[in-house]
Design a protein around this motif. Structure first.
Motif, short mmCIF file in Angstrom:
data_model
loop_
_atom_site.label_atom_id
_atom_site.label_comp_id
_atom_site.label_asym_id
_atom_site.label_seq_id
_atom_site.Cartn_x
_atom_site.Cartn_y
_atom_site.Cartn_z
N GLY B 237 0.80 -1.23 0.00
CA GLY B 237 0.00 0.00 0.00
C GLY B 237 0.82 1.27 0.00
N HIS B 238 2.11 1.14 0.34
CA HIS B 238 2.93 2.33 0.56
C HIS B 238 3.57 2.89 -0.70
CE1 HIS B 238 2.33 1.25 4.71
NE2 HIS B 238 2.97 2.32 5.13
N THR B 239 3.86 2.06 -1.71
CA THR B 239 4.48 2.59 -2.92
C THR B 239 3.56 3.65 -3.53
OG1 THR B 239 5.63 0.52 -3.32
CG2 THR B 239 5.39 2.00 -5.20
N THR B 240 2.32 3.26 -3.74
CA THR B 240 1.36 4.20 -4.31
C THR B 240 0.94 5.24 -3.28
OG1 THR B 240 0.60 2.37 -5.70
CG2 THR B 240 -0.82 4.32 -5.59
N GLY B 241 0.77 4.81 -2.04
CA GLY B 241 0.40 5.74 -0.97
C GLY B 241 1.40 6.87 -0.84
N HIS B 242 2.70 6.53 -0.79
CA HIS B 242 3.75 7.55 -0.69
C HIS B 242 3.78 8.47 -1.91
CE1 HIS B 242 6.50 5.65 2.60
NE2 HIS B 242 5.65 6.51 3.09
N ALA B 243 3.61 7.87 -3.11
CA ALA B 243 3.64 8.69 -4.33
C ALA B 243 2.52 9.73 -4.28
CB ALA B 243 3.49 7.80 -5.56
N PHE B 244 1.30 9.30 -3.91
CA PHE B 244 0.17 10.22 -3.80
C PHE B 244 0.40 11.25 -2.69
CE2 PHE B 244 -3.32 7.23 -5.71
CZ PHE B 244 -2.70 7.31 -6.94
N GLU B 245 1.00 10.77 -1.60
CA GLU B 245 1.26 11.65 -0.46
C GLU B 245 2.20 12.78 -0.87
OE1 GLU B 245 2.44 9.27 2.87
OE2 GLU B 245 2.51 10.96 4.27
N ALA B 302 1.01 11.69 -10.70
CA ALA B 302 1.34 11.45 -9.29
C ALA B 302 2.12 10.14 -9.13
CB ALA B 302 0.07 11.43 -8.45
N ALA B 303 1.71 9.14 -9.94
CA ALA B 303 2.32 7.81 -9.82
C ALA B 303 3.83 7.86 -10.07
CB ALA B 303 1.67 6.84 -10.80
N ILE B 304 4.24 8.78 -10.95
CA ILE B 304 5.67 8.92 -11.28
C ILE B 304 6.49 9.19 -10.01
CG2 ILE B 304 7.34 10.27 -12.64
CD1 ILE B 304 5.50 8.51 -14.34
N PHE B 305 5.86 9.82 -9.02
CA PHE B 305 6.58 10.14 -7.78
C PHE B 305 7.00 8.89 -7.01
CE2 PHE B 305 6.69 14.73 -6.83
CZ PHE B 305 6.14 15.19 -8.03
N ALA B 306 6.51 7.75 -7.40
CA ALA B 306 6.93 6.49 -6.77
C ALA B 306 8.43 6.29 -6.92
CB ALA B 306 6.17 5.31 -7.36
N LYS B 307 9.00 6.86 -7.96
CA LYS B 307 10.45 6.67 -8.16
C LYS B 307 11.29 7.40 -7.11
CE LYS B 307 11.33 10.30 -11.57
NZ LYS B 307 11.63 10.61 -12.95
N TYR B 308 10.67 8.33 -6.38
CA TYR B 308 11.43 9.02 -5.33
C TYR B 308 11.42 8.27 -4.01
CZ TYR B 308 11.30 12.81 -8.69
OH TYR B 308 11.44 13.55 -9.82
N ASP B 309 10.74 7.12 -3.98
CA ASP B 309 10.75 6.33 -2.75
C ASP B 309 12.17 5.82 -2.53
OD1 ASP B 309 10.42 4.08 -0.87
OD2 ASP B 309 8.31 4.54 -1.12
#
Lengths: 353, 353
Positions: B237-245, B302-309
């Motif tokens: 839940g966190h990959t997408t959750g963090h990207a949206f956050e 927003a999903a692209i921000f997953a790469k900053y995890d």
């Protein structure tokens, strides 16, 4: 090139030691994304070597000196790591003396909760001591090393090549810690006595550095987080050395350790813990390296600063590790006034002597 | 009151969980020098309780909210610790939600390279998740949790008493993580299904909190430093959750985890990894807690921000932990565009539905 593996609960660390270590080991870093941290002195002398070994990787250059050991510098490094896209699989290389190793080590331990760290110490002091064992820190609000972590480097590369460009004073500082190891380890003591005529020779320093690291690795293996007492022995010379360092500030760490050892050896003699030829020999070694021991006028006031050492949890008592006999030391606990009294007596004996 | 011992290579941590835990366990802290860290919200509600439990010990009050999770606040705390004479034998008490726990934990791990830490989480989210496992952090330059340490608290005190004063939204956030545990643990899943009519009841929350902690403790025991893969499952839940956050910022962490789980469950279904009644039940649980799932207009951006995890070491690929079947999850690796495509499809299905 020799190597030592230092296993601790947190990490396995390998220490490579000897001529050629730099060239040989940095080969293996070529396919990694590196973030190199060094200081302005090292960069001035070794820019071509850095370029050759680390290619296009980012090199962060800190201003040389103890003044860089603070959280402002730490966050400048962390910021540059972010900007340069350092990830969890990158490697931080700390190339420099104790200050670079301490600050870079702390940055590596904090960034994304830890990225791999390679220590390449370039001063004798950091080669024999601070690069091994995983202590990292910055100073804060005038208190030395009060903000830091335990974080083992994955690798330590100790190459005597760097000693060739060191100022004489830096060699003296490193010898301060080496003589400390002499007071803790029979083999190192014997080697120091045997080679006392050429303590500053590069070949001798290369060999004794390995012995000191081997001793330290054994202690750290047994007591990584400095809680079981064993690692405390490495504090020999440091209680008084740190107190003087805080109060007088003029000299550097290794010199203060030597001066601290002299004063603490005096205490050990007065208390009947150490004596005879062994004590005489230790004293001669200390004097051989530092020359004249300062007879500080307000030494008893400076001694009070021992209570600010973070290893002291009591506020009226001071813990001092003193030499006992070949390869053996002892922890003594003194009331602060009693300790300051001994320090004053030692000062008086220096004035008389 | 129940307890769990969490042994890791670095430290033994004991978690006390249940009604009365606060009163019973803080008794044992009475003879120690404490440094209590809390936030303005907790302090406003619990000032008398704090006074009763911690007496004359210093209480540092942070401004409440995510905005305090930065290095300026961290160094304010470290400075106050120095001024108040905190030593290595003192104990840092973190009384509050995730932000207090993260910042206070980092301060405790850094001060003199580590003083004992007691976590007393006061929100459901921090009780079920962040107070256990030793992750500490502050945000830096807009990147979440990028500066931190692994540092196990010596003790975690989880008392449901604090849930009584929580806003409804905070309960919802905690339930987000609890449902995540439901997707990882068969027992927790069954308990959620059985109690789905009264998920917000205090007695149910007390029991399920213990189960979640027990699950997390087992994972952390196996993979403390998040390197062996096992701890990665907690990222469901966190990959997408963090990207949206990162992109939308308006909601809070637990809510984004729920939304992230919904989108990731959609991916798992599309890829044929998860389906049938189990997937329907998970979806119902998510909706039961959060209500309407937002159909973000620019979800693919927003999903692209997953790469900053920070867990992503690759720059073109995203790792997603998706539910599979009762008590099982799976890691899938998707190209960034493929991942963003799925997210857009999920958004479209929400718009249609």
């Amino acid at each position: 090139m020799k190597s030592i593996i230092l296993n601790t609960p947190s990490c396995d660390s390998t220490i490579y030691c000897g001529e050629g270590a730099f060239k040989e080991r940095t080969q293996y870093l070529k396919d990694k994304k590196l973030f190199v941290i060094t200081d302005s002195n090292v960069h001035k002398i070794y820019a071509p070597l850095i370029k050759e070994a680390f290619g296009e990787n980012y090199v962060f250059v800190m201003p040389a000196g103890e003044g860089s050991k603070n959280h402002t510098q730490l966050f400048k490094i962390l910021s540059a790591m972010l900007e340069n896209g350092v990830t969890r699989s990158s490697v931080v290389v700390a190339l420099g003396g104790g200050v670079v190793g301490d600050v870079a080590g702390l940055a590596a331990s904090l960034y994304m909760r830890g990225v791999k760290l390679v220590q390449i110490p370039t001063t004798l002091l950091s080669q024999v001591d601070s690069s091994v064992g995983g202590k990292t820190a910055v100073d804060f609000k005038g208190v030395k090393n009060v903000v830091g972590t335990f974080y083992q480097p994955g690798e330590v590369i100790v190459d005597p090549m760097f000693l060739n460009t060191l100022p004489k004073r830096e060699i003296r500082c490193g010898l301060g810690e080496i003589i400390k190891y002499g007071a803790l380890d029979k083999g190192i003591y014997k080697s120091l006595i045997k080679n006392r005529a050429h303590l500053k020779g590069i070949k001798f320093l290369e060999d004794i550095t390995f012995d000191c690291i081997a001793h330290k690795a054994e202690v750290v293996r047994a007591d990584e987080r400095d809680v079981g007492g064993r690692r405390k022995t490495l504090n020999l010379g440091h209680t008084t050395g740190h107190a003087f360092e805080l109060y007088y500030r003029r000299k550097s760490h290794g010199e203060f350790v030597l001066i601290g050892m002299y004063y603490e050896l005096f205490i050990a003699r007065r208390m009947g813990i150490c004596g005879g030829r062994y004590a005489d020999n230790l004293e001669k070694l200390i004097k051989k390296v530092i020359g004249k021991i300062p007879a500080y006028e307000d030494a008893e006031r400076a001694a009070i600063f021992a209570k600010y050492d973070k290893k002291n949890t009591a506020t009226t008592q001071v813990s001092v590790i003193v030499p006992k006999c070949e390869g053996e030391s002892e922890e003594i606990k003194l009331q602060l006034e009693e300790y300051a009294g001994f320090i004053a007596q030692c000062r008086d004996s220096l004035l008389e002597g």
